[in-house]
Design an enzyme around this catalytic site. Structure first.
Site, PDB file in Angstrom:
ATOM      1  N   LYS A 161       0.832  -1.200   0.000  1.00 22.90           N
ATOM      2  CA  LYS A 161       0.000   0.000   0.000  1.00 22.90           C
ATOM      3  C   LYS A 161       0.865   1.249   0.000  1.00 22.90           C
ATOM      4  CE  LYS A 161      -3.637  -0.598   2.451  1.00 22.90           C
ATOM      5  NZ  LYS A 161      -4.177  -0.874   3.786  1.00 22.90           N
ATOM      6  N   ARG A 196      -3.110   3.363   8.459  1.00 22.59           N
ATOM      7  CA  ARG A 196      -3.432   2.164   7.690  1.00 22.59           C
ATOM      8  C   ARG A 196      -2.301   1.162   7.684  1.00 22.59           C
ATOM      9  NH1 ARG A 196      -4.765   4.543   1.915  1.00 22.59           N
ATOM     10  NH2 ARG A 196      -6.073   2.674   1.763  1.00 22.59           N
ATOM     11  N   GLY A 218      -7.966  -6.848   4.381  1.00 26.40           N
ATOM     12  CA  GLY A 218      -8.786  -6.804   5.589  1.00 26.40           C
ATOM     13  C   GLY A 218      -8.244  -7.567   6.784  1.00 26.40           C
ATOM     14  N   MET A 230      -5.465  -6.952   8.602  1.00 30.93           N
ATOM     15  CA  MET A 230      -4.909  -6.137   9.677  1.00 30.93           C
ATOM     16  C   MET A 230      -5.760  -4.881   9.833  1.00 30.93           C
ATOM     17  SD  MET A 230      -0.960  -6.809   8.864  1.00 30.93           S
ATOM     18  CE  MET A 230      -1.197  -6.257   7.240  1.00 30.93           C
ATOM     19  N   ARG A 242      -3.280  -1.512  -6.334  1.00 36.05           N
ATOM     20  CA  ARG A 242      -2.459  -2.723  -6.293  1.00 36.05           C
ATOM     21  C   ARG A 242      -2.778  -3.530  -7.532  1.00 36.05           C
ATOM     22  NH1 ARG A 242      -5.886  -4.614  -1.194  1.00 36.05           N
ATOM     23  NH2 ARG A 242      -7.864  -4.844  -2.258  1.00 36.05           N
ATOM     24  N   HIS A 246     -16.026  -9.139   0.501  1.00 40.03           N
ATOM     25  CA  HIS A 246     -14.924  -9.908   1.085  1.00 40.03           C
ATOM     26  C   HIS A 246     -14.850 -11.317   0.486  1.00 40.03           C
ATOM     27  CE1 HIS A 246     -13.150 -12.538   4.219  1.00 40.03           C
ATOM     28  NE2 HIS A 246     -12.266 -11.559   4.288  1.00 40.03           N
ATOM     29  N   SER A 250      18.847 -38.270 -12.743  1.00 41.17           N
ATOM     30  CA  SER A 250      17.528 -37.733 -12.460  1.00 41.17           C
ATOM     31  C   SER A 250      17.400 -37.571 -10.959  1.00 41.17           C
ATOM     32  CB  SER A 250      16.472 -38.694 -13.004  1.00 41.17           C
ATOM     33  OG  SER A 250      15.209 -38.164 -12.776  1.00 41.17           O
ATOM     34  N   CYS A 260      12.959 -35.426 -11.051  1.00 37.95           N
ATOM     35  CA  CYS A 260      11.709 -36.170 -11.230  1.00 37.95           C
ATOM     36  C   CYS A 260      10.910 -36.271  -9.943  1.00 37.95           C
ATOM     37  CB  CYS A 260      11.984 -37.552 -11.806  1.00 37.95           C
ATOM     38  SG  CYS A 260      12.926 -38.594 -10.689  1.00 37.95           S
ATOM     39  N   TYR A 270      15.964 -30.617 -17.518  1.00 39.52           N
ATOM     40  CA  TYR A 270      14.522 -30.889 -17.542  1.00 39.52           C
ATOM     41  C   TYR A 270      13.951 -30.999 -16.136  1.00 39.52           C
ATOM     42  CZ  TYR A 270      15.549 -35.776 -16.340  1.00 39.52           C
ATOM     43  OH  TYR A 270      15.954 -36.912 -15.697  1.00 39.52           O
TER      44      TYR A 270
HETATM   45  P1  ADP Z   1      -7.286  -2.582   3.793  1.00 40.57           P
HETATM   46  O1  ADP Z   1      -5.850  -2.898   3.804  1.00 40.57           O
HETATM   47  O2  ADP Z   1      -8.065  -3.504   4.627  1.00 40.57           O
HETATM   48  O3  ADP Z   1      -7.808  -2.369   2.405  1.00 40.57           O
HETATM   49  P2  ADP Z   1      -7.224   0.307   4.075  1.00 40.57           P
HETATM   50  O4  ADP Z   1      -5.971   0.833   4.655  1.00 40.57           O
HETATM   51  O5  ADP Z   1      -7.344   0.399   2.600  1.00 40.57           O
HETATM   52  O6  ADP Z   1      -7.421  -1.177   4.579  1.00 40.57           O
HETATM   53  O7  ADP Z   1      -8.389   1.060   4.774  1.00 40.57           O
HETATM   54  C1  ADP Z   1      -9.719   0.615   4.745  1.00 40.57           C
HETATM   55  C2  ADP Z   1     -10.632   1.701   4.239  1.00 40.57           C
HETATM   56  O8  ADP Z   1     -10.496   2.883   4.976  1.00 40.57           O
HETATM   57  C3  ADP Z   1     -10.326   2.104   2.830  1.00 40.57           C
HETATM   58  O9  ADP Z   1     -10.972   1.263   1.942  1.00 40.57           O
HETATM   59  C4  ADP Z   1     -10.874   3.496   2.750  1.00 40.57           C
HETATM   60  O10 ADP Z   1     -12.227   3.462   2.426  1.00 40.57           O
HETATM   61  C5  ADP Z   1     -10.727   4.009   4.155  1.00 40.57           C
HETATM   62  N1  ADP Z   1      -9.588   4.935   4.204  1.00 40.57           N
HETATM   63  C6  ADP Z   1      -8.316   4.636   4.446  1.00 40.57           C
HETATM   64  N2  ADP Z   1      -7.542   5.732   4.375  1.00 40.57           N
HETATM   65  C7  ADP Z   1      -8.350   6.763   4.078  1.00 40.57           C
HETATM   66  C8  ADP Z   1      -8.147   8.161   3.834  1.00 40.57           C
HETATM   67  N3  ADP Z   1      -6.944   8.706   3.884  1.00 40.57           N
HETATM   68  N4  ADP Z   1      -9.224   8.904   3.546  1.00 40.57           N
HETATM   69  C9  ADP Z   1     -10.434   8.327   3.473  1.00 40.57           C
HETATM   70  N5  ADP Z   1     -10.701   7.044   3.670  1.00 40.57           N
HETATM   71  C10 ADP Z   1      -9.664   6.250   3.970  1.00 40.57           C
HETATM   72 MG    MG Z   2      -7.863  -1.034   1.122  1.00 38.91          MG
END
Ligand code: ADP
Ligand code: MG
Ligand code: MG
Length: 913
Positions: free
Chosen positions: A8, A95, A104, A106, A343, A462, A780, A865, A887
């Protein structure tokens, strides 16, 4: 960069470099997480940041940077007055984000920086509108909820039930309908939850920030994240999560705001068009949670035309920059577009293949890139069996239809909880997990099931995202399904029957269908040309051969159809179990009292073996077939000790051999038992003890080859001597084989053949040069036994040990699944190097020695093998410049993925140029 900043963080940094609008922020590296975990072990984790003044000083500098970029101050001190002017202060989001995406798993804390004073200051300002007041209070209650949950471990249900109660009291269905006053009251209730739980919400924004950073670091070790990493092999060896501190932007500010997620191309079909959804006046988490039905991304062009245009442009730029399909989170705050995350987009097999081809055609990527873009598991998915694609309209067994979130066919019994799914898997039962919706807690059970069905959620829910990542069939948003999780039953609209746990059900992930009972599967879909194109690229790119392990003509035919360039291993032992006569002949051989009896039993086995070899040679016409001599400890062919079956067999053998004393035969069976059979009388030791067995097998091979040749079928037989440790062992067996060859082809033109060694003892790998000098024409590597003997692990009993080792970080991978490059790899590299050196020397001598007649130059092929020959990561290693084997040979159904993996090793090297 990803390793240190996490996916991220790296993505955010790249995007701002490319010039897209990303809310300002900074990233604390994954290394710090590792330090944190270290300190936490000693109980000092929570003091780390506090004590480590340097870190907090850098955080403070980062915060100043954010303020400067966003041109607004962040509140400081518990009684900050920054909001007096009626402007909401800058808030922060904290984040998580590891190097490999763990959706989701962490934690995240949003809207950080609010407290009573700030909220009151803002809300009571005369310039603040009712809508803004509402928005501010909504942000505050979300902060109280998330901070309580993530930082202070207050159970989330406490907040959720307060919210549900409030909605009920007001008679409204969604959060959006609550007024500012309702939310104010809700905040009070949330604060009471803190008091009831004996916790304090820190009003000082700086304390909030520090504690949140610590909590996100700590979330690396939460049980669901740990479980996720256990399941997902590409997470092995990760250091920790990074922490991204970022300015908040608000999709829930007003009706000119929204939050959404999208893929730059359709992840199911690969079609080049934006694919996603968004919600007006909502924060991002609301989209994924599915509280309201989101709008299709196409609608954005109507509702937010300017932002849509920018978004399309940015998506193009991202694809051009990353050379890949991207998965994006975006937010529009009062008609201004922001990107929050990007990503590489997870896609299913069919889409992966189409996208690779399209991007090459668009001139976006090169062929090596395209080869790297398709993953081996994508091909597995694409080639997997599915249901009859015929028209199912009106089929009474189709009980419901949902969204086709992840393709493929799943057939199994119903379970309703993740725990039940895991239990079913343990019992070896295929199950389909049915939930109202899934959450991160369910991942273990989702992985254990063969298909997933949910009542709620959209294509980016999810369940959908996780299932697609694994290539597991999944149907979501099945609104006509009523799940009673308490009773563990499910009903479908318009279908009288009630289904309970254990009932059979089938899911069609391609069409989103739920089908009663166990529906039959048919072979996979036909290729529209893209797959063939990708496979052609892989064959042009790879430098090593891909052979198959096959024991029967049927397997050989599959291997050939999958593109195997020969058979690298025919295990002969399975052939003896395929009919009662065969097993009887084998048992007579095992229990024979003398050489004459053994030879007689061998004569009875000969026709069976010959017939099998003829079938395999025919299926592989023109290609090489490598047969391994009998390998397992002989008593594996006998029934268990003291069993009635053993008595019966002994009598049978006695009458066959004309022997009176059954007791003698039983005693012989008893004497054959060994304390360590895997280290005992097996492999070439067997052939040395009983040369008649080696002779019989060789005769069967040569006679079968001769029969084929007489029919005009080109055959290239190879014979492999197993479990060799010394060159003399090999020479002994090679002589037996050569003698038989001379006999079979006496007086006629001899068919060429090769004889070689299965290198599976560490000693053989160490003396590879001697084996070559003794005349081995191929080596082999039997990496299963080689791994077993190098580690000293018993293959059959290692399960519990590996589990403990992985939990303690002693081993990150199962060495029987993925080759241990450091140890076993060293033996392999040594084997290849010594063998090649010996070949070079032999050829130099041959060049100089004028007296000898000129035959062919010595050539020795070196390959693998063992099971590792089909493991993509291991194949990439075997094919890399470091080892450069000739191989790999793997089971027939893994051949296609192995061809791709072999090409990827070469593509990586090409791409790095
Ligand atoms: P995950 O790794 O679980 O996707 P994120 O770090 O993307 O977690 O955060 C989850 C949600 O929080 C994001 O999908 C977004 O909607 C919201 N979020 C995170 N950072 C911001 C930000 N700077 N401004 C607004 N919303 C945010
Ligand atoms: Mg996210
Ligand atoms: Mg072996």
């Amino acid at each position: 960069m990803k390793r240190e900043l996490g996916g991220k963080g790296a993505g955010l940094a790249e995007m701002s470099r490319v010039g897209l609008d990303v809310p300002a922020g900074f990233t604390l590296s994954t290394k710090l997480c590792a330090l944190y975990a270290e300190a936490d072990k000693e109980g000092k984790g929570s003091q780390l940041l506090e004590k480590a003044g340097a870190v907090m000083k850098e955080v403070e500098m980062g915060v100043k940077f954010i303020e400067k970029q966003m041109r607004r101050p962040i509140p400081r001190g518990s009684s900050s007055k920054t909001s007096k002017d009626g402007e909401l202060p800058l808030l922060l989001s904290i984040r998580s984000g590891a190097a490999v995406s763990m959706p989701g798993m962490m934690d995240t804390v949003l809207n950080l920086g609010l407290n009573d004073v700030i909220v009151e200051g803002f809300c009571s300002s005369p310039t603040t509108s009712e809508a803004e007041r509402r928005f501010c209070l909504d942000a505050y209650r979300r902060l109280l909820d998330m901070f309580g949950d993530v930082v202070l471990s207050i159970p989330r249900v406490d907040f959720e039930s307060a919210l549900t109660e409030m909605k009920r009291a007001r008679g409204v269905a969604t959060d959006a309908e609550l007024t500012a006053d309702d939310l104010r009251e809700l905040c009070e209730k949330y604060k009471r939850v803190y008091v009831d739980r004996g916790k304090t919400f820190p009003s000082d924004p700086e304390t909030q920030l520090r504690k949140s950073i610590e909590a996100v670091f700590a979330s690396w070790k939460n049980p669901r994240a740990v479980k996720y990493r256990e399941i997902n092999k590409d997470c092995a060896g990760l250091e920790g999560t990074a922490v991204n501190v970022q300015a908040m932007v608000f999709g829930n500010r007003d009706d000119d705001s929204c939050s959404g997620v999208l893929f730059t191309r359709d992840p199911s079909t690969g079609e080049k068009k934006l694919y996603g959804e968004y919600l007006v006046n909502a924060q991002g988490e609301d989209v994924v949670a599915g509280i309201r039905t989101p709008e299709n991304i196409d609608q954005l062009a109507v509702q937010f035309p300017r932002c849509h245009k920018t978004l399309v442009d940015w998506c193009d730029r991202l694809e051009n920059h990353f050379w890949d399909v991207m998965d994006i989170e975006f937010t529009v705050e009062s008609n201004k577009l922001w990107i929050l995350q990007c990503r590489s987009g997870k896609r299913i097999g069919a889409a992966a293949v189409k996208i690779a081809c399209d991007m090459v055609d668009e001139g976006l990527i090169t062929v090596p890139r395209a080869v790297l873009m398709v993953e081996p598991r994508h091909l597995d998915q694409l080639l997997r069996p599915r249901f009859d694609p015929g028209d199912l309209a009106g089929d009474a067994d189709v009980v419901a239809k949902g969204l086709p979130a992840s393709p493929g066919a799943a057939v199994g019994t119903i379970v309703f909880t993740a725990a039940d799914a895991e239990a079913a898997k343990k019992r070896g039962v295929d199950c389909v997990l049915i939930r109202v919706e899934t959450s991160a807690e369910d991942v273990g059970g989702m992985h254990a099931s063969c298909g997933i069905l949910t009542a709620r959620g959209g294509m980016t829910s999810h369940a959908a995202v996780v299932a697609r990542g694994w290539g597991k069939p999944c149907v979501v948003g099945c609104g006509d399904m009523f799940v009673n999780e308490r009773d563990k039953t499910v009903r479908f609209q318009g279908c009288d029957a009630k289904f309970k746990e254990g009932d059979a059900i089938s899911l069609d992930g391609d069409r989103g269908l739920v089908i009663r009972g166990s529906r039959a599967l048919i072979a996979s879909i036909a290729d529209n040309g893209d797959l063939a194109r990708v496979m052609r690229w892989t064959d042009e790119t790879r430098r090593i051969q891909v052979l198959a392990n096959a024991d029967t003509p049927a397997d050989a035919a599959i291997a050939r159809a999958n593109g195997a360039e020969g058979i690298g291993l025919v295990r002969t032992e399975h052939q003896f179990f395929s009919s009662p006569e065969r097993l009887r002949a084998m048992r007579s051989m095992v229990l024979a009292s003398d050489d004459a009896a053994r030879t007689e039993a061998c004569d009875r086995m000969l026709p069976f073996q010959r017939e099998d070899f003829e079938g395999i040679f025919t299926a592989m016409a023109g290609l090489s077939v490598c047969v391994r001599l009998l390998d397992p400890p002989l008593h594996e062919f006998l029934p268990p000790k003291k069993s009635q079956e053993l008595d019966r067999v002994a009598r049978d053998v006695a009458s066959n051999a004309g022997e009176k004393d059954v007791g003698k035969i039983l005693a012989r069976a008893e004497r054959m038992r060994e304390a360590n059979p895997m280290l005992g009388m097996r492999g070439c030791r067997l052939g040395i003890q009983h040369p008649s067995v080696t002779a019989m097998q060789s005769r069967a091979i040569f006679e079968a080859a001769k029969a084929c040749a007489d029919k005009g079928i080109r055959v290239k037989p190879q014979i492999m001597v197993p479990l060799v440790a010394t060159a003399a062992e090999f020479s002994h067996q090679a002589n037996v084989i050569r003698d038989v060859h001379a006999e079979v082809f006496a007086g006629v033109e001899a068919l060429p053949f090769e004889v070689g060694v299965m290198v599976e003892t560490p000693r053989a790998a160490l003396v590879a040069d001697k084996l070559v000098r003794a005349g081995a024409q191929f080596l082999s590597l039997g990496t299963n036994d080689l791994t077993q003997m190098t580690f000293g692990f018993s293959r059959d009993d290692v399960g519990p040990i590996l589990k403990t080792y992985r939990e303690n970080g002693i081993l990150t991978n199962d060495p029987f699944e993925r080759i241990d490059e450091l140890g076993v790899g060293l033996l392999i590299e040594n084997c290849a190097m010594m063998a090649r050196a010996a070949v070079r020397e032999l050829n130099e001598q041959w060049q100089e020695d004028q007296s000898k007649p000129k035959g062919d130059k010595t050539k020795v092929k070196i390959g693998v093998c063992g099971e590792h020959g089909g493991d993509p990561a291991s194949v990439r290693y075997f094919a890399s410049d470091r080892v450069a084997l000739d191989y790999v040979s793997c089971s027939a159904h893994r051949v296609i993925a192995a061809r791709l993996a072999a090409a990827q090793a070469a593509a990586r090297e090409l791409d790095a140029l």
